[in-house]
Design a protein around this motif. Structure first.
Motif, short mmCIF file in Angstrom:
data_model
loop_
_atom_site.label_atom_id
_atom_site.label_comp_id
_atom_site.label_asym_id
_atom_site.label_seq_id
_atom_site.Cartn_x
_atom_site.Cartn_y
_atom_site.Cartn_z
N ILE A 56 -10.41 37.73 123.59
CA ILE A 56 -10.97 37.41 125.04
C ILE A 56 -11.68 38.14 125.83
CG2 ILE A 56 -8.96 37.70 126.08
CD1 ILE A 56 -11.42 34.56 126.70
N GLU A 57 -10.95 40.52 125.53
CA GLU A 57 -12.24 40.81 125.72
C GLU A 57 -13.60 41.06 125.34
OE1 GLU A 57 -10.37 44.78 127.76
OE2 GLU A 57 -9.93 44.64 125.26
N PRO B 88 -16.78 39.80 137.10
CA PRO B 88 -17.91 40.00 137.02
C PRO B 88 -17.75 41.96 137.78
CG PRO B 88 -17.93 38.36 137.90
CD PRO B 88 -16.47 38.69 137.53
N ALA B 89 -18.92 42.59 138.02
CA ALA B 89 -19.55 43.28 138.90
C ALA B 89 -19.61 43.01 140.22
CB ALA B 89 -20.15 44.15 137.99
N SER C 267 -19.42 39.71 126.69
CA SER C 267 -20.54 39.59 125.97
C SER C 267 -21.02 38.71 126.80
CB SER C 267 -20.66 38.72 124.53
OG SER C 267 -19.66 37.35 125.40
N GLN C 268 -20.89 38.47 128.08
CA GLN C 268 -21.17 37.28 129.39
C GLN C 268 -21.81 38.53 130.45
OE1 GLN C 268 -19.97 34.53 129.37
NE2 GLN C 268 -19.97 34.77 127.31
N ILE D 80 -14.75 38.89 114.56
CA ILE D 80 -14.56 37.95 115.79
C ILE D 80 -15.39 36.98 115.52
CG2 ILE D 80 -13.87 37.44 118.24
CD1 ILE D 80 -13.35 39.96 118.70
N HIS D 81 -14.65 36.01 114.97
CA HIS D 81 -15.85 34.88 115.71
C HIS D 81 -15.80 34.01 116.33
CE1 HIS D 81 -17.19 34.53 110.20
NE2 HIS D 81 -17.03 35.53 111.00
N PHE D 82 -16.83 33.16 117.03
CA PHE D 82 -16.68 32.74 118.12
C PHE D 82 -17.51 31.00 117.76
CE2 PHE D 82 -18.80 31.55 122.42
CZ PHE D 82 -17.74 31.26 122.98
N PHE D 83 -16.91 30.26 118.51
CA PHE D 83 -17.60 29.02 117.85
C PHE D 83 -16.79 28.35 119.69
CE2 PHE D 83 -16.02 30.15 114.18
CZ PHE D 83 -16.96 29.44 113.49
N ALA D 84 -19.12 27.64 120.43
CA ALA D 84 -18.80 27.74 121.57
C ALA D 84 -19.00 25.92 121.27
CB ALA D 84 -20.63 28.51 122.22
#
Length: 469
Positions: free
Chosen positions: A114-115, A165-166, A120-121, A5-9
């Motif tokens: 997306i998962e 989130p937790a 990664s957050q 997976i490549h992510f471009f922000a």
């Protein structure tokens, strides 16, 4: 097996081929069971709407068509140590031949990408909802805040994703999926970003009408040196996006109903087994890559599926027969129309039922819901979301066999809790007494589970004993 997976922000719209490398590069696990599971989570393998009475028994021809559609994606792939590789003949296919397979693979990669981004957050976020547009744009689940009708999903992003989130509140995201059986296509990604940016905020009912700011994404499945990979792009927010209203309990029920339909469409009903927790059946031959699989539907969801269908048919009618006419008059007149009179008209005349295909069970539920609202004497709603909140909180007998009244909110919450993936996974694995270390189990978000089928036992040949007289 794995998926690069490549992510471009914060990629500008329209995007051009970036000179800089991706913001992040990840590798997501993607086993054969996960490959099929992500496709089912994304809504594939079943018709968009099949919620009539007896909806688990679909025509054989339709079942065969849905199975063949799913097979088209798997027939193009083969397993390799580095991931999933496209067969060499893929380059010989034209765009039409690649169409369905590209769409399904695009949704699988979007679900995986997306998962991975959510994990990664800081803190990590867990997916709670992954709703295809056929779920969130259905008339009793979603509504544009500024309009009475959704535009049929023509411009809607493919998915709404809810994650938590937790610590802290849940968050909603818009996600558009694209697929190509060629190299990364930035023009298609641009179109996807434009669709994903249509949503700026989501107003969830009946949870107090809180607005959740959304982040938009486009994910594309594509090939790199014949290997399947995903690109995930996050654009800056748009200025002219829309606010959506969602009735979450009905979205939960519609998503579970689609899961039951998927299970009925893609499995062989001659192989059904039941272990007290899950109805398992063999996945149709040719659907999937590698080891043979079984798909299970949670027993409580399966047993409630007819009641779920009744609820959804009743609410679809209530939107058409009660809410839309009332809200249209509210928008046109400076004097607020009489909500009590609108409710009384539904019960007294019964005229709308005569021209509808509503079955007796759904008609009974409509009448009970309307009568419960009349007795409650709540104020007239001023929006679609407020009206839906009144209806889903009204206490009636959801099923004609119920001993006590309850609300649709309570009914949906109970099924939602029972189908929570970690809870189902624990129950399923506890029953797999013959489960070897490599027998995988995946639990989806729509009441379904997938597991590898046990290998048939091999008989060991032995010499027949000689019996001497």
């Amino acid at each position: 097996m794995k998926l690069p997976i490549h992510f471009f922000a914060s990629l500008p719209v329209p995007p051009s081929i970036p000179a800089a490398p991706p913001t992040n590069s990840w590798t997501a696990p993607l086993s054969p069971a996960q490959l099929v599971g992500h496709a089912l989570d994304a809504g594939y393998g079943a018709p968009a709407d099949l919620l009539g009475p007896g909806h688990t028994a679909m025509p054989l021809e339709l079942q065969q068509f849905m199975t063949l559609r799913m097979r088209s994606a798997w027939k193009l792939l083969k397993k390799r140590a580095a991931g999933y590789e496209a067969h060499s003949f893929v380059s010989m296919l034209d765009a039409t031949d690649k169409g369905d397979a590209s769409t399904i693979l695009g949704s699988i990669c979007a679900r995986a990408a997306i998962e991975k981004w959510l994990q990664s957050q800081t803190p990590k976020q867990k997916i709670l909802r992954f709703w295809h547009y056929s779920v969130y744009t259905s008339k009793s689940v979603g509504r544009q805040a500024a309009a009475l009708t959704w535009n049929g999903g023509q411009s809607a992003p493919d998915f709404l994703v809810c994650a938590k989130p937790a610590t802290g509140p849940q968050k909603w995201y818009a996600l558009e999926a694209k697929g190509t059986l060629g190299p990364r296509d930035w023009s298609a990604i641009q179109n996807g970003l434009n669709q994903a940016q249509l949503v700026c905020a989501i107003q969830v009912f009946p949870a107090g009408g809180t607005h959740f700011p959304t982040k938009a994404f486009c994910a594309q499945a594509h090939l790199s040196h014949s290997l399947l990979m995903a690109t995930l792009v996050d654009p800056p927010p748009a200025d002219d996006a829309l606010s959506l209203q969602l009735c979450e309990p009905l979205g939960v029920l519609r998503h579970l109903a689609r899961g039951v339909v998927q299970w009925a469409a893609l499995t062989d009903d001659r192989t059904i087994t039941e272990d007290g927790q899950v109805h398992w059946a063999r996945l149709a031959r040719g659907v999937g890559v590698g080891a043979p699989l079984e798909v299970g539907v949670l027993s409580t969801v399966y047993e409630a599926s007819e009641t779920i269908g009744v609820v959804l048919r009743a609410f679809d009618w209530l939107v058409d027969g009660l809410l839309d006419p009332f809200l249209a008059r509210l928008a046109q007149n400076s004097n607020r129309p009489d909500w009590g009179a609108a409710l009384a008209g539904v019960v007294a005349t019964q005229a709308p039922f005569a021209t509808s295909q509503l079955d007796a069970n759904a008609r009974r539920l409509v009448a009970d819901l309307v009568e419960a609202l009349r007795r409650s004497q709540l104020g007239a709603p001023t929006s679609w979301g407020e009206a839906m909140s009144q209806l889903v909180n009204a206490r009636v007998r959801i099923s004609s066999t119920d001993d006590e009244p309850s609300s649709v909110v309570e009914f949906a919450n109970r099924l939602d809790q029972q189908s929570e993936p970690s809870r189902v996974l624990k129950a399923v694995t506890e029953r797999l007494t013959d489960r070897p270390a490599n027998r995988e189990v995946q639990v989806l978000l729509n009441g379904l589970a997938i597991r590898q089928r046990p290998e048939p036992q091999r008989l060991v040949a032995t010499e027949r004993p000689v019996v001497r007289g």
